[in-house]
Each structure stands twice: as structure tokens, then as C-alpha cells.
Scaffold this motif. Structure first.
Motif, PDB file in Angstrom:
ATOM      1  N   VAL A   1       0.834  -1.202   0.000  1.00  0.00           N
ATOM      2  CA  VAL A   1       0.000   0.000   0.000  1.00  0.00           C
ATOM      3  C   VAL A   1       0.870   1.254   0.000  1.00  0.00           C
ATOM      4  CG1 VAL A   1      -1.627   1.365   1.375  1.00  0.00           C
ATOM      5  CG2 VAL A   1      -2.022  -1.083   1.051  1.00  0.00           C
ATOM      6  N   ILE A   2       1.885   1.292   0.866  1.00  0.00           N
ATOM      7  CA  ILE A   2       2.783   2.458   0.924  1.00  0.00           C
ATOM      8  C   ILE A   2       3.499   2.645  -0.407  1.00  0.00           C
ATOM      9  CG2 ILE A   2       4.885   3.348   1.989  1.00  0.00           C
ATOM     10  CD1 ILE A   2       3.943   2.083   4.619  1.00  0.00           C
ATOM     11  N   SER A   3       3.957   1.548  -0.981  1.00  0.00           N
ATOM     12  CA  SER A   3       4.660   1.637  -2.267  1.00  0.00           C
ATOM     13  C   SER A   3       3.742   2.176  -3.353  1.00  0.00           C
ATOM     14  CB  SER A   3       5.187   0.254  -2.660  1.00  0.00           C
ATOM     15  OG  SER A   3       6.090  -0.251  -1.694  1.00  0.00           O
ATOM     16  N   ALA A   4       2.507   1.676  -3.390  1.00  0.00           N
ATOM     17  CA  ALA A   4       1.552   2.154  -4.393  1.00  0.00           C
ATOM     18  C   ALA A   4       1.264   3.639  -4.209  1.00  0.00           C
ATOM     19  CB  ALA A   4       0.269   1.336  -4.317  1.00  0.00           C
ATOM     20  N   LEU A   5       1.170   4.096  -2.961  1.00  0.00           N
ATOM     21  CA  LEU A   5       0.921   5.512  -2.698  1.00  0.00           C
ATOM     22  C   LEU A   5       2.088   6.377  -3.172  1.00  0.00           C
ATOM     23  CD1 LEU A   5      -0.745   5.399   0.839  1.00  0.00           C
ATOM     24  CD2 LEU A   5      -1.832   5.978  -1.344  1.00  0.00           C
ATOM     25  N   VAL A   6       3.318   5.898  -2.953  1.00  0.00           N
ATOM     26  CA  VAL A   6       4.486   6.644  -3.440  1.00  0.00           C
ATOM     27  C   VAL A   6       4.452   6.734  -4.961  1.00  0.00           C
ATOM     28  CG1 VAL A   6       7.003   6.619  -3.639  1.00  0.00           C
ATOM     29  CG2 VAL A   6       5.920   6.099  -1.447  1.00  0.00           C
ATOM     30  N   GLY A   7       4.133   5.623  -5.615  1.00  0.00           N
ATOM     31  CA  GLY A   7       4.029   5.649  -7.070  1.00  0.00           C
ATOM     32  C   GLY A   7       2.930   6.576  -7.553  1.00  0.00           C
ATOM     33  N   LEU A   8       1.812   6.594  -6.814  1.00  0.00           N
ATOM     34  CA  LEU A   8       0.711   7.492  -7.171  1.00  0.00           C
ATOM     35  C   LEU A   8       1.139   8.953  -7.067  1.00  0.00           C
ATOM     36  CD1 LEU A   8      -2.304   7.842  -7.867  1.00  0.00           C
ATOM     37  CD2 LEU A   8      -2.787   7.775  -5.399  1.00  0.00           C
ATOM     38  N   VAL A   9       1.865   9.270  -6.003  1.00  0.00           N
ATOM     39  CA  VAL A   9       2.363  10.640  -5.834  1.00  0.00           C
ATOM     40  C   VAL A   9       3.312  11.008  -6.974  1.00  0.00           C
ATOM     41  CG1 VAL A   9       3.774  12.135  -4.380  1.00  0.00           C
ATOM     42  CG2 VAL A   9       2.045  10.664  -3.336  1.00  0.00           C
ATOM     43  N   ASN A  10       4.225  10.103  -7.299  1.00  0.00           N
ATOM     44  CA  ASN A  10       5.138  10.359  -8.416  1.00  0.00           C
ATOM     45  C   ASN A  10       4.372  10.645  -9.702  1.00  0.00           C
ATOM     46  OD1 ASN A  10       7.686  10.130  -7.193  1.00  0.00           O
ATOM     47  ND2 ASN A  10       7.681   7.907  -7.341  1.00  0.00           N
ATOM     48  N   GLY A  11       3.405   9.774  -9.982  1.00  0.00           N
ATOM     49  CA  GLY A  11       2.654   9.928 -11.220  1.00  0.00           C
ATOM     50  C   GLY A  11       1.843  11.205 -11.276  1.00  0.00           C
ATOM     51  N   LEU A  12       1.229  11.579 -10.160  1.00  0.00           N
ATOM     52  CA  LEU A  12       0.410  12.794 -10.139  1.00  0.00           C
ATOM     53  C   LEU A  12       1.265  14.050 -10.261  1.00  0.00           C
ATOM     54  CD1 LEU A  12      -2.255  11.895  -7.417  1.00  0.00           C
ATOM     55  CD2 LEU A  12      -2.547  11.957  -9.900  1.00  0.00           C
ATOM     56  N   ILE A  13       2.433  14.046  -9.636  1.00  0.00           N
ATOM     57  CA  ILE A  13       3.327  15.209  -9.769  1.00  0.00           C
ATOM     58  C   ILE A  13       3.736  15.394 -11.224  1.00  0.00           C
ATOM     59  CG2 ILE A  13       5.597  16.123  -9.179  1.00  0.00           C
ATOM     60  CD1 ILE A  13       5.307  14.828  -6.439  1.00  0.00           C
ATOM     61  N   ILE A  14       4.007  14.271 -11.898  1.00  0.00           N
ATOM     62  CA  ILE A  14       4.446  14.340 -13.297  1.00  0.00           C
ATOM     63  C   ILE A  14       3.310  14.781 -14.216  1.00  0.00           C
ATOM     64  CG2 ILE A  14       5.255  12.942 -15.240  1.00  0.00           C
ATOM     65  CD1 ILE A  14       6.735  11.205 -13.122  1.00  0.00           C
ATOM     66  N   THR A  15       2.125  14.198 -14.010  1.00  0.00           N
ATOM     67  CA  THR A  15       1.033  14.455 -14.950  1.00  0.00           C
ATOM     68  C   THR A  15       0.233  15.706 -14.621  1.00  0.00           C
ATOM     69  OG1 THR A  15      -0.413  12.962 -13.667  1.00  0.00           O
ATOM     70  CG2 THR A  15       0.820  12.016 -15.521  1.00  0.00           C
TER      71      THR A  15
END
Length: 334
Positions: A117-131
Motif C-alpha cells: 500500500v505504501i509503495s503504491a501511494l508513493v508511485g501514485l504521488v510520483n505519477g500525479l506530480i508528473i502528470t
């Protein structure tokens, strides 16, 4: 028109080696075979044996964590992005897993769930910052990496938590000559291969990486694809953190950075023929790239090569590989 046709000599289709060089997967596995042959000869001249059962098992165990991270990195790079936060996320995942497990078998399930869950949230943050914020992937993921580093440095001074012995089997047990960790890596690779070659998401990842604007005009939700690849990349990093926690028996705040999993994973992806610009490449080449780096490290260790020469040779191999792919990738048969 006839005069122009006569004046222009017909180009013969290239064959043999040229065709092989246009296939990065063939190139990397041919290079791997050549490296094994050269390594065998060099170690034999030095009075040793290169690929013994012990060294083969060691190659598989050492390459498993890097391989899992590189598979996730492949997905992100294919979509025209990349992730520099994976090394610090691996450290955080190992610490979270070990602290939640606390040496108890009953806590293994909750620990794995928490890490994913924590890993997925970090990936979500990365993706949202980029997009959403339109920050370049290099800067966005580097910034997230520094945030994770700050959290880890503030909360941990050294190893923490305890992994139960039953979970440590993931890091060290094996079935014959094949470690369980290598099976885990193979499973992740197969899932990623299926996703890229047999699903709509895989087609969209290649399309977005090939040309994001054309993909958007074709009706693909490019932002959603990029976010998804970053979530999957971070989940792969979390799985690698679980594996390293099992191998260490505890969480460590520097296990990800000491292994250099951020740049090493990108190097493995590039060696496998995946274009850094995105849109071209795949999982099979990445597997070959990881194995090439692992065999090269094993050869260096058996020959007792100093770290300076190791870095020089590894850097040279990466540059040569990219140059070969770039040169032959731009040539197209008429």
C-alpha cells in the motif's frame, strides 16, 4: 520517373549480423554468452572455476532484487518516464516490513500489505506530480526520493525491526539450484511480460512512450497510463524491499542506496535495449541486462578486480551498448 528509378540503385535488405543487431534482446543475450565464455577462460587461467553451482546460485540471489526493480523501471521508461525514488523506497519498505513483523509469523501478512500500500501511494504521488503538475519525471521522482530520505533519516539511525525465520526463507531457500528469490523475480517478469504484450494497458504504455501527443489524440488517457506505470514501478520496489528484508533479517535505512538500485535498474533497462525516450523495448531485454551485470560482478569478484576498474568497465559496457542500439536502431530497410 523511370530515369529516377534507374538512377537510384536498389538497396539490398541487410541480413546476418545486421538483423541481429536490430534486435536488442538477441544482442544482450549474445553479449551475455560471450561474457560467460570470456569469464570462464579468464578464471581458468587464474586457476579457478567460474560458473560453479555456488556461483550460479549466488548470481541468481544477487540479481533477484535488482531484477524486480528493473522490471518496474522498464514499465516506467517504456511510457517515456523514469523513477529515481526506488532506492529510498526499498529502504523504507524493508524498515516498515521488519517493524510490523516484529519477529512474529502472524504479522507477515499485514506487513506485506502495508508495504504494498505504501509503495503504491508513493508511485501514485510520483505519477500525479508528473502528470498534474507537469514536472519532469527526473525532477519529480528525485524530489520524492529526497522526501523519503528525510523521513527515513529522521526516524531511523540504523537497522530496525525483526523478520521471522519463516519469512527469511524467501531470501535464502532454494529448490535445487534455483533460489526462491529467483522464482519470485521470474514471476514478476512473466506478469510484466503478459501485461505489456497481451493487454490493452501494454499497448497504451508503448503508444504513450512512442509519442504522447499522438496517443492522446488517439483517445488514450495518457496521464492515467503514466500514473499506472509509476504505481507498478513503486510496487516492484516495495517487493524488492521485502526480499532484502528477508535476506537481512531486519530493515535497514541504507539497503536501497547501498545497492544503487536507482541507477543500476536504469542501466539494466538500457542494456536490455529499452529506449530511454520510451515506446521501444521490453521485459526480456531487461532480464538479459540484469543477468549481464550480475555475471560481470561475479567475474570481477572472482578475479579480485578493484572497484575503480569495475566502475570503468561497467560504464564502458553501458555506453557501448547504447551506442550499438542507437546506431543500428536508426537504420531501416528501404
Amino acid at each position: 520517373m523511370d530515369l529516377l528509378t534507374r538512377a537510384r540503385p536498389a538497396r539490398r535488405p541487410q541480413g546476418g549480423l545486421a538483423n541481429h543487431l536490430r534486435d536488442p534482446v538477441r544482442v544482450v543475450f549474445l553479449a551475455l554468452s560471450g561474457l560467460v565464455a570470456v569469464g570462464w577462460a579468464l578464471v581458468a587461467l587464474d586457476g579457478g572455476q567460474f560458473l560453479t553451482l555456488e556461483s550460479v546460485v549466488g548470481i541468481q540471489q544477487r540479481s533477484a532484487a535488482l531484477g524486480i526493480v528493473a522490471i518496474g523501471q522498464t514499465l516506467a521508461i517504456l511510457a517515456g518516464s523514469l523513477d529515481l525514488s526506488v532506492a529510498y523506497l526499498i529502504s523504507l519498505a524493508s524498515l516498515v516490513a521488519a517493524e510490523i513483523m516484529a519477529g512474529q509469523d502472524g504479522n507477515i501478512g499485514p506487513a506485506i500489505a502495508a508495504v504494498l500500500v505504501i509503495s503504491a501511494l508513493v508511485g501514485l504521488v510520483n505519477g500525479l506530480i508528473i502528470t498534474r503538475l507537469r514536472v519532469h519525471a527526473f525532477i519529480a521522482t528525485l524530489g520524492v526520493a529526497l522526501i523519503i530520505k528525510g523521513v527515513v533519516d529522521h526516524l531511523y539511525d540504523g537497522p530496525a525491526g525483526k523478520v521471522p525465520e519463516s519469512f527469511q526463507l524467501l531470501g535464502y531457500s532454494r529448490a535445487g539450484p534455483i533460489p526462491v528469490s529467483a522464482m519470485l523475480w521470474a514471476g514478476v517478469a512473466v506478469v510484466a511480460w503478459f501485461l505489456l504484450s497481451r493487454t490493452r494497458l501494454g499497448y497504451r504504455i508503448h503508444a504513450v512512450g512512442g509519442n504522447e501527443e499522438v496517443a492522446r489524440l488517439s483517445g488514450i488517457r495518457t496521464s492515467r497510463v503514466i500514473v499506472t506505470t509509476h504505481v507498478l514501478c513503486s510496487v516492484c520496489a516495495g517487493i524488492a524491499g521485502l526480499l532484502l528484508a528477508a535476506r537481512l533479517g531486519a530493515g535497514a535505512p541504507t539497503v536501497g542506496t547501498d545497492g544503487g538500485y536507482d541507477l543500476e535498474s536504469i542501466a539494466a533497462v538500457v542494456l536490455g535495449g529499452t529506449a530511454l525516450a520510451g515506446g521501444r523495448g521490453g521485459v526480456a531485454g531487461t532480464v538479459g541486462g540484469v543477468l549481464l551485470l550480475a555475471v560481470l560482478d561475479t567475474l570481477f569478484n572472482q578475479l579480485e578486480v578493484n572497484s575503480f576498474v569495475k566502475d570503468v568497465v561497467r560504464g564502458t559496457v553501458i555506453v557501448v551498448a547504447v551506442a550499438v542500439y542507437a546506431r543500428h536502431g536508426t537504420r531501416r530497410p528501404a
